[in-house]
Write a protein that holds these residues in place. Structure first.
Motif, PDB file in Angstrom:
ATOM      1  N   ARG A 161     -40.533 110.479 -16.545  1.00  0.00           N
ATOM      2  CA  ARG A 161     -39.219 111.027 -16.874  1.00  0.00           C
ATOM      3  C   ARG A 161     -38.157 110.507 -15.899  1.00  0.00           C
ATOM      4  N   ASP A 162     -38.552 110.382 -14.620  1.00  0.00           N
ATOM      5  CA  ASP A 162     -37.689 109.779 -13.604  1.00  0.00           C
ATOM      6  C   ASP A 162     -38.379 108.498 -13.149  1.00  0.00           C
ATOM      7  N   VAL A 163     -37.887 107.359 -13.624  1.00  0.00           N
ATOM      8  CA  VAL A 163     -38.568 106.082 -13.401  1.00  0.00           C
ATOM      9  C   VAL A 163     -38.658 105.762 -11.913  1.00  0.00           C
ATOM     10  N   LYS A 164     -37.595 106.020 -11.164  1.00  0.00           N
ATOM     11  CA  LYS A 164     -37.596 105.701  -9.733  1.00  0.00           C
ATOM     12  C   LYS A 164     -38.620 106.549  -8.982  1.00  0.00           C
ATOM     13  N   LYS A 165     -38.639 107.832  -9.269  1.00  0.00           N
ATOM     14  CA  LYS A 165     -39.563 108.738  -8.582  1.00  0.00           C
ATOM     15  C   LYS A 165     -41.010 108.401  -8.923  1.00  0.00           C
ATOM     16  N   THR A 166     -41.290 108.216 -10.223  1.00  0.00           N
ATOM     17  CA  THR A 166     -42.650 107.876 -10.636  1.00  0.00           C
ATOM     18  C   THR A 166     -43.066 106.523 -10.095  1.00  0.00           C
ATOM     19  N   GLY A 167     -42.151 105.551 -10.119  1.00  0.00           N
ATOM     20  CA  GLY A 167     -42.468 104.229  -9.582  1.00  0.00           C
ATOM     21  C   GLY A 167     -42.788 104.274  -8.105  1.00  0.00           C
ATOM     22  N   LEU A 168     -42.063 105.123  -7.365  1.00  0.00           N
ATOM     23  CA  LEU A 168     -42.318 105.256  -5.933  1.00  0.00           C
ATOM     24  C   LEU A 168     -43.700 105.862  -5.678  1.00  0.00           C
ATOM     25  N   VAL A 169     -44.024 106.937  -6.398  1.00  0.00           N
ATOM     26  CA  VAL A 169     -45.320 107.594  -6.217  1.00  0.00           C
ATOM     27  C   VAL A 169     -46.453 106.672  -6.659  1.00  0.00           C
ATOM     28  N   PHE A 170     -46.283 106.042  -7.817  1.00  0.00           N
ATOM     29  CA  PHE A 170     -47.325 105.148  -8.337  1.00  0.00           C
ATOM     30  C   PHE A 170     -47.538 103.953  -7.404  1.00  0.00           C
ATOM     31  N   GLY A 171     -46.444 103.338  -6.968  1.00  0.00           N
ATOM     32  CA  GLY A 171     -46.562 102.191  -6.074  1.00  0.00           C
ATOM     33  C   GLY A 171     -47.190 102.557  -4.738  1.00  0.00           C
ATOM     34  N   THR A 172     -46.798 103.718  -4.189  1.00  0.00           N
ATOM     35  CA  THR A 172     -47.346 104.141  -2.899  1.00  0.00           C
ATOM     36  C   THR A 172     -48.841 104.409  -2.995  1.00  0.00           C
ATOM     37  N   THR A 173     -49.245 105.177  -4.009  1.00  0.00           N
ATOM     38  CA  THR A 173     -50.674 105.488  -4.159  1.00  0.00           C
ATOM     39  C   THR A 173     -51.492 104.230  -4.415  1.00  0.00           C
ATOM     40  N   LEU A 174     -50.951 103.310  -5.213  1.00  0.00           N
ATOM     41  CA  LEU A 174     -51.690 102.085  -5.515  1.00  0.00           C
ATOM     42  C   LEU A 174     -51.841 101.215  -4.264  1.00  0.00           C
ATOM     43  N   VAL A 175     -50.775 101.098  -3.475  1.00  0.00           N
ATOM     44  CA  VAL A 175     -50.843 100.303  -2.238  1.00  0.00           C
ATOM     45  C   VAL A 175     -51.836 100.918  -1.254  1.00  0.00           C
ATOM     46  N   VAL A 176     -51.821 102.253  -1.131  1.00  0.00           N
ATOM     47  CA  VAL A 176     -52.746 102.921  -0.216  1.00  0.00           C
ATOM     48  C   VAL A 176     -54.189 102.703  -0.657  1.00  0.00           C
ATOM     49  N   LEU A 177     -54.455 102.832  -1.960  1.00  0.00           N
ATOM     50  CA  LEU A 177     -55.822 102.657  -2.447  1.00  0.00           C
ATOM     51  C   LEU A 177     -56.289 101.209  -2.298  1.00  0.00           C
ATOM     52  N   LEU A 178     -55.397 100.259  -2.566  1.00  0.00           N
ATOM     53  CA  LEU A 178     -55.758  98.855  -2.383  1.00  0.00           C
ATOM     54  C   LEU A 178     -56.007  98.550  -0.898  1.00  0.00           C
ATOM     55  N   SER A 179     -55.234  99.184  -0.035  1.00  0.00           N
ATOM     56  CA  SER A 179     -55.446  98.996   1.402  1.00  0.00           C
ATOM     57  C   SER A 179     -56.786  99.573   1.836  1.00  0.00           C
ATOM     58  N   LEU A 180     -57.147 100.734   1.275  1.00  0.00           N
ATOM     59  CA  LEU A 180     -58.440 101.330   1.603  1.00  0.00           C
ATOM     60  C   LEU A 180     -59.602 100.480   1.098  1.00  0.00           C
ATOM     61  N   ALA A 181     -59.352  99.739   0.015  1.00  0.00           N
ATOM     62  CA  ALA A 181     -60.401  98.856  -0.503  1.00  0.00           C
ATOM     63  C   ALA A 181     -60.620  97.654   0.407  1.00  0.00           C
ATOM     64  N   ALA A 182     -59.582  97.269   1.148  1.00  0.00           N
ATOM     65  CA  ALA A 182     -59.690  96.083   2.005  1.00  0.00           C
ATOM     66  C   ALA A 182     -59.931  96.425   3.468  1.00  0.00           C
ATOM     67  N   PHE A 183     -59.455  97.584   3.932  1.00  0.00           N
ATOM     68  CA  PHE A 183     -59.570  97.959   5.336  1.00  0.00           C
ATOM     69  C   PHE A 183     -60.240  99.325   5.452  1.00  0.00           C
ATOM     70  N   SER A 184     -60.553  99.698   6.677  1.00  0.00           N
ATOM     71  CA  SER A 184     -61.150 101.004   6.916  1.00  0.00           C
ATOM     72  C   SER A 184     -60.087 102.101   6.831  1.00  0.00           C
ATOM     73  N   VAL A 185     -60.545 103.325   6.690  1.00  0.00           N
ATOM     74  CA  VAL A 185     -59.625 104.463   6.590  1.00  0.00           C
ATOM     75  C   VAL A 185     -58.799 104.595   7.865  1.00  0.00           C
ATOM     76  N   ILE A 186     -59.435 104.416   9.010  1.00  0.00           N
ATOM     77  CA  ILE A 186     -58.725 104.543  10.294  1.00  0.00           C
ATOM     78  C   ILE A 186     -57.609 103.506  10.394  1.00  0.00           C
ATOM     79  N   ASP A 221     -43.695 115.691 -15.699  1.00  0.00           N
ATOM     80  CA  ASP A 221     -42.560 114.761 -15.663  1.00  0.00           C
ATOM     81  C   ASP A 221     -42.896 113.495 -14.888  1.00  0.00           C
ATOM     82  N   LEU A 222     -43.762 113.626 -13.890  1.00  0.00           N
ATOM     83  CA  LEU A 222     -44.118 112.479 -13.065  1.00  0.00           C
ATOM     84  C   LEU A 222     -44.962 111.474 -13.839  1.00  0.00           C
ATOM     85  N   ILE A 223     -46.020 111.942 -14.497  1.00  0.00           N
ATOM     86  CA  ILE A 223     -46.922 111.013 -15.183  1.00  0.00           C
ATOM     87  C   ILE A 223     -46.344 110.512 -16.500  1.00  0.00           C
ATOM     88  N   PHE A 224     -45.329 111.193 -17.034  1.00  0.00           N
ATOM     89  CA  PHE A 224     -44.690 110.717 -18.250  1.00  0.00           C
ATOM     90  C   PHE A 224     -43.428 109.895 -17.957  1.00  0.00           C
TER      91      PHE A 224
END
Length: 236
Positions: A55-80, A50-53
């Motif tokens: 089904r709940d736009v708000k829930k999927t958008g929150l998870v997708f946006g959070t993971t994308l922001v975290v990964l972009l942050s890791l690309a620019a800054f250190s893990v710590i 349901d998440l990747i399809f």
């Protein structure tokens, strides 16, 4: 008398026929059934589906946006740095809300208690039974992976080992262009975009995938026919 007996038997016949087709609210055709599990209860697989399809736009958008922001942050800054900023952001929200609720309660002279009391009372302890279940489930995948690794590196099937070699050779070129974080960002984008696109254009995609699969199967069969020992092994 014949009419009377027919009249007395007719209700039982009608009740039997009406009970021949009971309703099945939990059947396979239920709209709430998980497509990935059929008539089984929806578990973690259904939640991921349901998440990747979307089904709940708000829930999927929150998870997708959070993971994308975290990964972009890791690309620019250190893990710590990323972990520290995330913890600081979370603490800023919770501390601000705690102080705000305390001020409101002091002004209104109410005794509502701690604003996070319902969450603090939640039992999050992991039972030994649940821990063993998770370990057993993980061990199944670990043993399967170990068997596959031994099978590929000890060349049980020459074609499969050659496939791995070709794939690793291609990955050397991918590694020269992308780093690990970039690949994770691309994977995150694909996970949340490919399933919904496939669901929309399923017929066309299946048609072309079938063509590619048939061509690949034909090439593999030709290679297997020319490799020494493979044809003989299959004949046995």
């Amino acid at each position: 008398m014949a009419d009377l007996s027919a009249a007395t038997q007719s209700p039982s016949v009608s009740s039997t026929s009406s009970g021949a087709e009971p309703s099945a609210p939990g059947g396979a055709g239920s709209p709430g059934a998980c497509p990935a599990l059929g008539t089984k209860s929806c578990g973690s697989s259904c939640a991921v589906h349901d998440l990747i399809f979307w089904r709940d736009v708000k829930k999927t958008g929150l998870v997708f946006g959070t993971t994308l922001v975290v990964l972009l942050s890791l690309a620019a800054f250190s893990v710590i740095s990323v972990v520290s900023y995330l913890i600081l952001a979370l603490l800023s929200v919770t501390i601000s809300f705690r102080v705000y609720r305390s001020v409101i309660q002091a002004v209104q002279k109410s005794e509502e208690g701690h604003p996070f009391k319902s969450y603090l009372d939640v039992d999050i302890t992991l039972s030994s039974e649940a821990f063993h279940n998770y370990v057993n489930a993980a061990m199944v995948h670990v043993n399967r992976a170990l068997k596959l690794i031994i099978r590929l590196f000890l060349v049980e099937d020459l074609v499969d080992s050659l496939k791995l070699a070709v794939f690793m050779w291609l990955m050397t070129y991918v590694g020269a262009v992308f780093n690990g974080i970039t690949l994770l960002i691309l994977a995150d984008l694909l996970v949340f975009s490919v399933p919904i696109v496939y669901e929309k254009y399923k017929t066309q995609i299946d048609h072309y995938v079938g063509i590619v699969r048939d061509q690949t199967k034909s090439i593999v069969e030709k290679i297997q026919a020319k490799l020494p020992g493979i044809a003989k092994k299959k004949a046995e």
